[in-house]
Write an enzyme that holds these catalytic residues in place. Structure first.
Site, PDB file in Angstrom:
ATOM      1  CG  ASP A  94      -2.025  -0.921   1.206  1.00 62.17           C
ATOM      2  OD1 ASP A  94      -2.285  -1.454   0.118  1.00 62.17           O
ATOM      3  OD2 ASP A  94      -2.669  -1.126   2.244  1.00 62.17           O
ATOM      4  CE  LYS A 102      -7.104  -0.212   0.259  1.00 57.69           C
ATOM      5  NZ  LYS A 102      -6.411  -1.231   0.977  1.00 57.69           N
ATOM      6  CG  MET A 142      -7.858   7.122   7.388  1.00 58.75           C
ATOM      7  SD  MET A 142      -8.824   5.741   6.765  1.00 58.75           S
ATOM      8  CE  MET A 142      -9.106   4.796   8.253  1.00 58.75           C
TER       9      MET A 142
END
Ligand code: SAH
Length: 254
Positions: A41, A63, A176
């Site tokens: 990723d 990602k 996030m």
């Protein structure tokens, strides 16, 4: 060399930790050196990719925010295909594969398709960043509980258990969350935490580019914006943030 040699036809779902290659587990380092194929990723740091067998085929699965190089469904099936072709597949993910990493979904597909797998835990961003930024996640004087949530915005809003998050004697770690930071801070105040409740955001924790910005629920969104932080960033809310000034030890970059 290796206590448990890697098996062909198997998928190893491996946590790479938060960035500093020294935080790889021994099992992870061992498997990276033995992989036939690496599927990795965006979050995996270049310093960690340096540890991968030079003969391994490397497949970038993407990602970054809003930019999935390969859709999740396709990643799941790619892993199945590679394993069934007899490869020793290392699926490398940032942090810990079972913490906001969709590792569960990938392993569900492997299990359904009868592909043997192993899961290697990693140091999750919360643990790594907290240690390197000098912010203990729990502390008897400040927080007896710690909650990890994702602050990913869906249609501009965040559907979280606000009364459960806006609690004293608790640390909240938000993955996030950079784009949702203003919403997050105002919701926590709306649900009862004082505007001067401590909060921090840490850029690229455990790497030479680590930067910590501390403030309060009222001030952090503006401070973070002014700092032009680079992804990935982790938000920590709670009185433990007050310890940062005294407990930070890792040299910070820009
Ligand atoms: N499985 C990963 C999390 C994947 S979600 C883990 O266990 O850590 C991706 C989010 O993790 C990023 O948006 C950011 O909030 C956080 N993150 C990962 N690495 C980080 C780092 N080095 N510094 C700060 N935040 C990080």
């Amino acid at each position: 060399m290796s206590a448990r040699p890697a098996q062909p036809g198997t998928v190893y779902l491996v946590g790479a930790g938060p960035g500093d290659p020294s935080l790889l587990t021994l099992r992870a380092a061992d498997l990276l050196a033995q992989a036939d194929v690496l599927v990795y990723d965006a979050l995996v740091s270049p310093a960690i990719l340096d540890r991968v067998s030079p003969t391994a085929e490397r497949i970038y699965a993407g990602k970054e925010r809003g930019n999935h190089a390969i859709p999740q469904e396709d990643i799941n099936h790619l892993l199945v295909r590679l394993a069934k072709a007899g490869k020793c597949v290392v699926r490398l993910k940032g942090g810990d594969p079972y913490t906001f990493g969709r590792g569960g979904e990938e392993v569900q597909t492997l299990s359904a398709q009868g592909v043997p797998f192993e899961v290697v835990p990693g140091v999750t961003a919360a643990a790594g960043v907290a240690a390197y930024a000098g912010i203990p996640l729990t502390h008897r004087d400040y927080a007896q509980a710690c909650v990890f949530v994702t602050g990913h915005l869906r249609d501009g809003s965040m559907n979280l258990d606000w009364p459960g998050l806006a609690r004293r004697r608790q640390t909240v770690v938000i993955y996030m969350g950079l784009h949702g930071l203003p919403v997050l801070c105002s919701k926590m105040i709306e649900h009862g935490l004082p505007p001067d409740w401590p909060a921090a955001i840490v850029q690229q924790g455990t790497t030479p580019n680590q930067r910590t910005v501390t403030g309060t629920l009222a001030t952090l969104p503006k401070l973070a914006e002014a700092a032009h932080l680079k992804a990935p960033t982790l938000i920590i809310v709670g009185e433990v943030v007050k310890l940062h000034d005294k407990l930070a030890w890792h040299a910070e970059g820009r």
